[in-house]
Design a protein around this motif. Structure first.
Motif, PDB file in Angstrom:
ATOM      1  N   THR A   1      42.951  34.903  46.161  1.00  0.00           N
ATOM      2  CA  THR A   1      43.023  35.309  47.572  1.00  0.00           C
ATOM      3  C   THR A   1      41.886  36.246  47.940  1.00  0.00           C
ATOM      4  N   LEU A   2      41.618  37.236  47.098  1.00  0.00           N
ATOM      5  CA  LEU A   2      40.511  38.159  47.352  1.00  0.00           C
ATOM      6  C   LEU A   2      39.172  37.424  47.364  1.00  0.00           C
ATOM      7  N   ALA A   3      39.007  36.451  46.486  1.00  0.00           N
ATOM      8  CA  ALA A   3      37.758  35.672  46.453  1.00  0.00           C
ATOM      9  C   ALA A   3      37.567  34.922  47.764  1.00  0.00           C
ATOM     10  N   ALA A   4      38.633  34.358  48.301  1.00  0.00           N
ATOM     11  CA  ALA A   4      38.546  33.650  49.584  1.00  0.00           C
ATOM     12  C   ALA A   4      38.168  34.620  50.706  1.00  0.00           C
ATOM     13  N   ILE A   5      38.772  35.793  50.706  1.00  0.00           N
ATOM     14  CA  ILE A   5      38.474  36.794  51.733  1.00  0.00           C
ATOM     15  C   ILE A   5      37.040  37.296  51.592  1.00  0.00           C
TER      16      ILE A   5
ATOM     17  N   THR B   1      37.545  44.926  43.744  1.00  0.00           N
ATOM     18  CA  THR B   1      38.186  45.064  42.436  1.00  0.00           C
ATOM     19  C   THR B   1      38.776  46.461  42.267  1.00  0.00           C
ATOM     20  N   ILE B   2      37.994  47.474  42.621  1.00  0.00           N
ATOM     21  CA  ILE B   2      38.453  48.859  42.478  1.00  0.00           C
ATOM     22  C   ILE B   2      39.706  49.119  43.317  1.00  0.00           C
TER      23      ILE B   2
ATOM     24  N   ARG C   1      38.628  44.574  30.591  1.00  0.00           N
ATOM     25  CA  ARG C   1      38.023  43.240  30.420  1.00  0.00           C
ATOM     26  C   ARG C   1      38.360  42.321  31.598  1.00  0.00           C
ATOM     27  N   GLU C   2      39.612  42.343  32.030  1.00  0.00           N
ATOM     28  CA  GLU C   2      40.031  41.503  33.156  1.00  0.00           C
ATOM     29  C   GLU C   2      39.445  42.009  34.472  1.00  0.00           C
TER      30      GLU C   2
ATOM     31  N   ALA D   1      37.184  39.784  36.906  1.00  0.00           N
ATOM     32  CA  ALA D   1      37.561  39.635  38.317  1.00  0.00           C
ATOM     33  C   ALA D   1      36.422  40.097  39.215  1.00  0.00           C
ATOM     34  N   ALA D   2      35.807  41.232  38.891  1.00  0.00           N
ATOM     35  CA  ALA D   2      34.704  41.755  39.706  1.00  0.00           C
ATOM     36  C   ALA D   2      33.545  40.766  39.758  1.00  0.00           C
TER      37      ALA D   2
END
Length: 172
Positions: free
Chosen positions: A29-33, A75-76, A85-86, A90-91
């Motif tokens: 979802t964050l990637a789409a946004i 990410t933060i 690591r995750e 993700a970042a």
């Protein structure tokens, strides 16, 4: 033609779907946004900011440094509980998802110039020599070409990654 917010979001979601860790749905979802977010610079038009300006459309918010900044901040603020690591994975994916926006915009013939990939260091704009995201009718309409060159491949990638994820989890 110009890639729509939906095409940008679907391309971003495809990048986010590579994430396989905890909070996978949130990362997608964050990637789409993040992929749609660079067009927030459109607020400059009613404010009289020239599209050729660093703060104009396809300027600073369409740059690689902005993609790095937005992916890191997302990410933060939205994934603080992930292990290191995750969080790094993700970042990186959120940064890449944000950058897909400018890549797609560089594939359009919309506007006099393409995105400023290296802003704020330079306001030079770039457009790829292949600009499939424009057209005149039928499958060649902006929507038809956008579906053919962006949405269909992105949805296919998402389906392939999801199929691979499910077959790998049933094999173990």
């Amino acid at each position: 033609g110009v890639a729509s917010p939906w095409a940008h979001a679907i391309a971003g979601a495809a990048v986010g779907s590579f994430y396989q860790g905890e909070k996978r749905g949130r990362v997608i979802t964050l990637a789409a946004i993040c992929a749609a977010a660079p067009d927030l610079d459109l607020i400059g038009w009613p404010l009289g900011i020239s599209p050729e300006s660093l703060l104009g459309h396809r300027g600073l918010t369409h740059s690689i440094p902005f993609a790095i900044l937005l992916g890191g901040l997302a990410t933060i603020f939205f994934l603080p509980s992930l292990v290191r690591r995750e969080r790094i994975a993700a970042a990186c994916l959120l940064m890449l998802a944000t950058a897909t926006h400018s890549i797609l915009d560089a594939m359009t013939s919309y506007a006099p110039t393409g995105p400023a990939f290296w802003a704020p260091f330079t306001n030079q704009r770039y457009r790829f020599s292949w600009t499939p995201l424009t057209g005149i009718g039928g499958v060649h309409t902006d929507f038809g070409r956008e579906f053919l060159f962006v949405c269909l491949p992105a949805l296919g990638l998402i389906a392939l990654i999801e199929w691979r994820r499910r077959t790998a989890s049933t094999a173990t």
